[in-house]
Design a protein around this motif. Sequence first.
Motif, PDB file in Angstrom:
ATOM      1  N   ASN A 383       0.720  -1.456  -0.015  1.00  0.00           N
ATOM      2  CA  ASN A 383       0.092   0.066  -0.011  1.00  0.00           C
ATOM      3  C   ASN A 383       0.943   1.406   0.053  1.00  0.00           C
ATOM      4  N   PHE A 384       2.037   1.145   0.705  1.00  0.00           N
ATOM      5  CA  PHE A 384       2.900   2.520   0.482  1.00  0.00           C
ATOM      6  C   PHE A 384       4.366   1.933   0.089  1.00  0.00           C
ATOM      7  N   LEU A 385       4.999   1.161   0.205  1.00  0.00           N
ATOM      8  CA  LEU A 385       6.263   0.930   0.218  1.00  0.00           C
ATOM      9  C   LEU A 385       6.721   1.247  -1.370  1.00  0.00           C
ATOM     10  N   PRO A 386       6.000   0.675  -2.496  1.00  0.00           N
ATOM     11  CA  PRO A 386       6.680   1.122  -4.002  1.00  0.00           C
ATOM     12  C   PRO A 386       6.596   2.575  -3.988  1.00  0.00           C
ATOM     13  N   ALA A 387       5.705   3.492  -3.570  1.00  0.00           N
ATOM     14  CA  ALA A 387       5.905   4.744  -3.748  1.00  0.00           C
ATOM     15  C   ALA A 387       6.973   5.340  -2.990  1.00  0.00           C
ATOM     16  N   MET A 388       7.301   4.937  -1.605  1.00  0.00           N
ATOM     17  CA  MET A 388       8.234   5.271  -0.659  1.00  0.00           C
ATOM     18  C   MET A 388       9.650   5.099  -1.343  1.00  0.00           C
ATOM     19  N   PHE A 389       9.832   3.790  -1.749  1.00  0.00           N
ATOM     20  CA  PHE A 389      11.180   3.411  -2.636  1.00  0.00           C
ATOM     21  C   PHE A 389      11.487   4.077  -3.761  1.00  0.00           C
ATOM     22  N   LYS A 390      10.302   4.491  -4.472  1.00  0.00           N
ATOM     23  CA  LYS A 390      10.530   5.035  -5.973  1.00  0.00           C
ATOM     24  C   LYS A 390      11.103   6.569  -5.294  1.00  0.00           C
ATOM     25  N   GLN A 391      10.383   7.123  -4.417  1.00  0.00           N
ATOM     26  CA  GLN A 391      10.809   8.654  -4.241  1.00  0.00           C
ATOM     27  C   GLN A 391      11.869   8.772  -3.490  1.00  0.00           C
ATOM     28  N   GLU A 392      12.263   7.917  -2.445  1.00  0.00           N
ATOM     29  CA  GLU A 392      13.465   8.100  -1.510  1.00  0.00           C
ATOM     30  C   GLU A 392      14.762   7.223  -1.939  1.00  0.00           C
ATOM     31  N   TYR A 393      14.445   6.334  -2.465  1.00  0.00           N
ATOM     32  CA  TYR A 393      15.604   5.442  -3.168  1.00  0.00           C
ATOM     33  C   TYR A 393      16.001   5.848  -4.415  1.00  0.00           C
ATOM     34  N   GLU A 394      15.013   5.662  -5.133  1.00  0.00           N
ATOM     35  CA  GLU A 394      15.523   5.948  -6.674  1.00  0.00           C
ATOM     36  C   GLU A 394      15.136   7.527  -7.161  1.00  0.00           C
ATOM     37  N   LYS A 395      14.736   8.407  -6.049  1.00  0.00           N
ATOM     38  CA  LYS A 395      14.887   9.827  -6.150  1.00  0.00           C
ATOM     39  C   LYS A 395      13.958  10.101  -7.438  1.00  0.00           C
ATOM     40  N   ASN A 396      12.779   9.389  -7.491  1.00  0.00           N
ATOM     41  CA  ASN A 396      11.769   9.815  -8.677  1.00  0.00           C
ATOM     42  C   ASN A 396      10.576  10.313  -8.217  1.00  0.00           C
ATOM     43  N   THR A 397      10.360  11.508  -8.047  1.00  0.00           N
ATOM     44  CA  THR A 397       9.336  12.300  -7.698  1.00  0.00           C
ATOM     45  C   THR A 397       8.310  12.639  -8.683  1.00  0.00           C
TER      46      THR A 397
END
Length: 405
Positions: A383-397
Amino acid sequence: MTNYLFRGVVLLMLACSWPTQAHLRDVMVSQQEQQTVIVVEQELQGLRPEMLDWWWNNLGRDGFFQRWNPQAHVAFQWLQAPASQEQLAVAVGAVQDITLNLGGVTLNSQLRYLQPGARCVGDDHRLVAELSFPGHEALGTGLVRYDYTNSGRGEGLLLRTTYSMPDGLAELYPDYVQALSAYVEASMVNLQTFLGDEFQALYVEDALLPWGSYEIVPSGWLTKKVIVNQEILGITPDMLDWWWDNIDTTNRYKGWHPTAHVSFGWRVPPSQPDRLEYSVGAVQLVTEYIGPYKSNLLITWLDPELAEDVVEYQHWIVAKTDLKELSGILPQRLIHEYQTNETGDGIVMRSTFTVPIFFDWIMPGFSQSLGEHAIQEMHFLPNFLPAMFKQEYEKNTEGCGQCQE
């Protein structure tokens, strides 16, 4: 126009004082001309945003709509039902047909769920629905929007409800429109009396548990093993590799299991949280419920080589778990191992907990509750980890520019 009717200028003022202020700009841009706008802001105790996420797709079951507001709710039916009641994502395209009695006026309306927009790392939960009034098509359509987030104290949620309606409706049914603000407030307050219990029973226990299995097996004279197997769709091994060192806050920890996780903090913070491997030696102090049993736990990340000979999957984490009050006296061991599933749309995971055999003597049913807990918490991650990983690790906002202010 009376003082309960607000227009865009009022929304702009409110946008400066609400935690999710950036998202109101979406509403303002999308509004048609000649709209009557009503805004209600509330703090609801004892609820989590995930509970409201689940609520929107479950309004038609078990008399929920009538329980939501017995005085005002007359009838409910799905014209286009959600594809699933067992997901927390908004069922875009679902259409509900409802009849309300407000201000002495009984009026039929329809709400069609719209795409709520990109989920950002901030706790931006929302439902957006197009509002129409059968028999009054000439008035045009309106918009209903619920924006909600955790309260600053973490004991409830902050909710903003926005109704944008054709001005002609207020001219036809002024008493109905005037009663809308009080109706919204009373309805959401009433959710506090039953939504938490229904979410626990129908989603956490009934819906999530069939998504995995567990067995309890002997392991020597003094310990037993609880072995949990499950498939989790929507996340990757890399996401989980990153997650262990980036749980970070109580709010994130609660999102991992909204009804069982209480608090989180690092005793020894991770040394390399920006990498896809956990930091050996990091120690967290958590408070959580395993079934009815509340525990304060110290969890220490151990050297992965300690489990190298026993794991079967390609990724794993091994940890020592101590009761805070008995640190070093009754250590437990846990291993989470996982890899991409055969269809490539998720992971398969095995969790092995080694616990003292007498835990079930002093806490009846503990091992069973532990197995159930492990299934439940892992299925909140998509429910939340894919978006969190994308924005914080991949720096994709991408799509979340409004959340970066």
